[in-house]
Design a protein around this motif. Structure first.
Motif, PDB file in Angstrom:
ATOM      1  N   TYR A  54       0.862  -1.182   0.000  1.00 53.13           N
ATOM      2  CA  TYR A  54       0.000   0.000   0.000  1.00 53.13           C
ATOM      3  C   TYR A  54       0.899   1.233   0.000  1.00 53.13           C
ATOM      4  O   TYR A  54       1.768   1.389   0.863  1.00 53.13           O
ATOM      5  N   LEU A  55       0.694   2.118  -0.966  1.00 50.77           N
ATOM      6  CA  LEU A  55       1.505   3.328  -1.137  1.00 50.77           C
ATOM      7  C   LEU A  55       0.665   4.566  -0.887  1.00 50.77           C
ATOM      8  O   LEU A  55      -0.411   4.724  -1.462  1.00 50.77           O
ATOM      9  N   SER A  56       1.145   5.450  -0.018  1.00 50.05           N
ATOM     10  CA  SER A  56       0.510   6.760   0.174  1.00 50.05           C
ATOM     11  C   SER A  56       1.541   7.842  -0.088  1.00 50.05           C
ATOM     12  O   SER A  56       2.635   7.820   0.483  1.00 50.05           O
ATOM     13  N   THR A  57       1.176   8.802  -0.946  1.00 45.82           N
ATOM     14  CA  THR A  57       2.060   9.924  -1.272  1.00 45.82           C
ATOM     15  C   THR A  57       1.538  11.237  -0.689  1.00 45.82           C
ATOM     16  O   THR A  57       1.934  12.317  -1.132  1.00 45.82           O
ATOM     17  N   GLY A  81      -3.648  -6.382   6.689  1.00 47.96           N
ATOM     18  CA  GLY A  81      -2.333  -7.012   6.716  1.00 47.96           C
ATOM     19  C   GLY A  81      -1.458  -6.663   5.539  1.00 47.96           C
ATOM     20  O   GLY A  81      -0.813  -7.531   4.953  1.00 47.96           O
ATOM     21  N   LYS A  82      -1.396  -5.367   5.205  1.00 42.86           N
ATOM     22  CA  LYS A  82      -0.577  -4.947   4.073  1.00 42.86           C
ATOM     23  C   LYS A  82       0.728  -4.296   4.545  1.00 42.86           C
ATOM     24  O   LYS A  82       0.753  -3.553   5.525  1.00 42.86           O
ATOM     25  N   CYS A  83       1.784  -4.559   3.819  1.00 35.45           N
ATOM     26  CA  CYS A  83       3.026  -3.810   3.966  1.00 35.45           C
ATOM     27  C   CYS A  83       2.777  -2.388   3.452  1.00 35.45           C
ATOM     28  O   CYS A  83       2.087  -2.192   2.443  1.00 35.45           O
ATOM     29  N   LEU A  84       3.323  -1.376   4.155  1.00 37.91           N
ATOM     30  CA  LEU A  84       3.030   0.019   3.845  1.00 37.91           C
ATOM     31  C   LEU A  84       4.279   0.770   3.379  1.00 37.91           C
ATOM     32  O   LEU A  84       5.384   0.548   3.900  1.00 37.91           O
ATOM     33  N   LEU A  85       4.089   1.673   2.434  1.00 42.10           N
ATOM     34  CA  LEU A  85       5.118   2.627   2.028  1.00 42.10           C
ATOM     35  C   LEU A  85       4.452   3.999   2.028  1.00 42.10           C
ATOM     36  O   LEU A  85       3.650   4.308   1.144  1.00 42.10           O
ATOM     37  N   ARG A 143       2.974   9.210   9.455  1.00 42.95           N
ATOM     38  CA  ARG A 143       4.134   8.726  10.218  1.00 42.95           C
ATOM     39  C   ARG A 143       3.730   7.961  11.475  1.00 42.95           C
ATOM     40  O   ARG A 143       4.553   7.282  12.074  1.00 42.95           O
ATOM     41  N   ASP A 144       2.454   8.057  11.872  1.00 42.45           N
ATOM     42  CA  ASP A 144       1.980   7.321  13.046  1.00 42.45           C
ATOM     43  C   ASP A 144       1.588   5.887  12.721  1.00 42.45           C
ATOM     44  O   ASP A 144       1.273   5.116  13.632  1.00 42.45           O
ATOM     45  N   LEU A 145       1.575   5.536  11.430  1.00 42.91           N
ATOM     46  CA  LEU A 145       1.049   4.231  11.028  1.00 42.91           C
ATOM     47  C   LEU A 145       2.095   3.300  10.425  1.00 42.91           C
ATOM     48  O   LEU A 145       1.770   2.201   9.992  1.00 42.91           O
ATOM     49  N   VAL A 146       3.345   3.744  10.403  1.00 43.88           N
ATOM     50  CA  VAL A 146       4.402   2.889   9.867  1.00 43.88           C
ATOM     51  C   VAL A 146       5.623   2.952  10.775  1.00 43.88           C
ATOM     52  O   VAL A 146       6.014   4.015  11.242  1.00 43.88           O
ATOM     53  N   LYS A 147       6.174   1.774  11.046  1.00 45.14           N
ATOM     54  CA  LYS A 147       7.438   1.649  11.775  1.00 45.14           C
ATOM     55  C   LYS A 147       8.442   1.054  10.795  1.00 45.14           C
ATOM     56  O   LYS A 147       8.262  -0.078  10.329  1.00 45.14           O
ATOM     57  N   TYR A 190       7.789   1.100   5.331  1.00 45.71           N
ATOM     58  CA  TYR A 190       8.778   2.179   5.385  1.00 45.71           C
ATOM     59  C   TYR A 190       8.104   3.522   5.100  1.00 45.71           C
ATOM     60  O   TYR A 190       7.086   3.595   4.403  1.00 45.71           O
ATOM     61  N   SER A 191       8.699   4.591   5.628  1.00 45.69           N
ATOM     62  CA  SER A 191       8.309   5.948   5.251  1.00 45.69           C
ATOM     63  C   SER A 191       9.355   6.492   4.279  1.00 45.69           C
ATOM     64  O   SER A 191      10.469   5.964   4.188  1.00 45.69           O
ATOM     65  N   PHE A 192       8.996   7.542   3.554  1.00 51.39           N
ATOM     66  CA  PHE A 192       9.939   8.122   2.591  1.00 51.39           C
ATOM     67  C   PHE A 192       9.681   9.614   2.457  1.00 51.39           C
ATOM     68  O   PHE A 192       8.590  10.107   2.763  1.00 51.39           O
TER      69      PHE A 192
END
Length: 365
Positions: free
Chosen positions: A264-267, A284-288, A296-300, A306-308
């Motif tokens: 799942y990608l969020s820009t 149960g999705k891996c997040l980017l 930033r509160d939803l990805v470690k 990952y965050s970017f």
């Protein structure tokens, strides 16, 4: 308890948030609402609410700051609230209702007021520095009038603390779906599927999404899907040939596409605590995710994704994830586990139930 919700932007995530509160807290709910006809009719939004919720239209409420129209909206809201009896809590949602609602409550001497921004206006990346300063001033003025600020995420609360406004937070939440073991999952040999979901607006940064997708446009082993719709000029930004824009879909179809996705990608440029990402987390999705307020509160990093900060960083992460699909699956499992522990709407609603009860008790004392 009788809870009165006040909202101008009766659409998208804010309306969904109020809907969840009416479903999962055992209170009498009254919703005073505006309408975003360019997005969805108020009648269509109300149809999704549970039975027993009372609706009162706030006819003069509108999105932009227009002093004359806003004064009419303030008078109307003051009259509506004055005519409601035995209110235990007034819960204001988003910035316009947050300002006018606190002004109305100050006029009426009402103290039992909660304000949830669900996306701080001064955190917007599509407005000038001058307008941001105006939004901060308005928030500070309203904070002196009435109520307590209860943000929907830790980073949103931090943004208010930075401008000198005391706040607390209760995370947004989502219902945790039962995962059907027979539902087709991403499989070896299939294209690496990247999905996002939401209205195509500047806030969601379709330009960056398109830039990331364009890098992979010659590859057959990766696809990009945007679930949602938007204005023609924003939709036109998504012009890379490997992006599929589905338009709005029924919830079951959205869940099916997300379930089959690898990433799942969020820009987004800014958020409150986005329900689309919460739902991807629960599936149960891996997040980017772009490193912005809310996201930033939803990805470690390294745990559930990952965050970017830049397109190049996102592209590099995608390339690594495509080579390490077992890590993708494990991070997806971690997303689901974290969702169950912290973002289950049943847990979140209990926190709001307790908050409402403490305000109601304070009123009676």
């Amino acid at each position: 308890m009788k809870i009165v919700h006040v909202v101008e932007c009766f659409a998208a995530g804010t309306a969904h948030f109020i809907n969840l509160l009416t479903q999962y807290t055992s209170c009498e709910h009254i919703v005073i609402h505006g309408e975003r006809r360019d997005e969805i009719s108020a009648e269509a939004v109300k149809a999704k609410f549970p039975q027993g919720v009372t609706f009162i239209q706030w006819k003069n409420a509108q999105r932009e700051i227009r002093p004359g129209k806003d004064l009419m909206a303030l008078r109307e809201l003051t009259t509506i609230l004055k005519n409601l009896k035995d209110i235990d809590v007034i819960h204001l949602h988003s910035s316009k209702a947050g300002f006018l609602g606190r002004a109305a409550c100050f006029i009426l001497g009402l103290k039992n007021v909660i304000y949830t921004p669900n996306g701080a206006s001064f955190a917007r990346a599509d407005v000038s520095t001058k307008n941001k300063s105006l939004y901060i001033l308005l928030e500070k003025v309203a904070d002196k009038l009435a109520g307590e600020v209860v943000c929907c995420s830790p980073s949103e609360a931090q943004s208010y603390e930075k401008i000198g406004i005391n706040t607390s937070f209760i995370n947004n939440g989502t219902s945790i779906p039962t995962l059907d073991p027979e539902t087709p999952q991403p499989c070896k040999g299939a294209p690496f599927r990247i999905v996002t979901c939401g209205r195509i607006t500047e806030q969601k940064n379709p330009k960056l999404f398109n830039q990331i997708a364009s890098f992979f446009k010659q590859q057959q082993d990766i696809t990009f899907t945007w679930i949602g719709e938007g204005a023609m000029e924003q939709r036109a930004v998504l012009n890379s040939g490997n992006i599929k824009v589905t338009g709005w879909l029924p919830k079951r179809e959205v869940e099916d596409i997300l379930t089959r996705a690898d990433l799942y990608l969020s820009t987004s440029l800014w958020e409150g605590l986005p329900f689309s990402v919460l739902e991807a987390l629960s599936l149960g999705k891996c997040l980017l995710l772009s490193d912005c307020v809310g996201n930033r509160d939803l990805v470690k990093n390294g745990y559930n994704g990952y965050s970017f900060l830049t397109a190049d960083e996102a592209i590099s992460r995608i390339q690594w994830l495509m080579r390490n699909q077992e890590s993708v699956k494990q991070m997806g499992r971690n997303s689901r586990e974290w969702s169950e522990k912290e973002f289950d709407i049943e847990l979140v609603s209990k926190q709001y139930q307790n908050l409402y009860a403490s305000f109601a008790k304070r009123r009676k004392d």
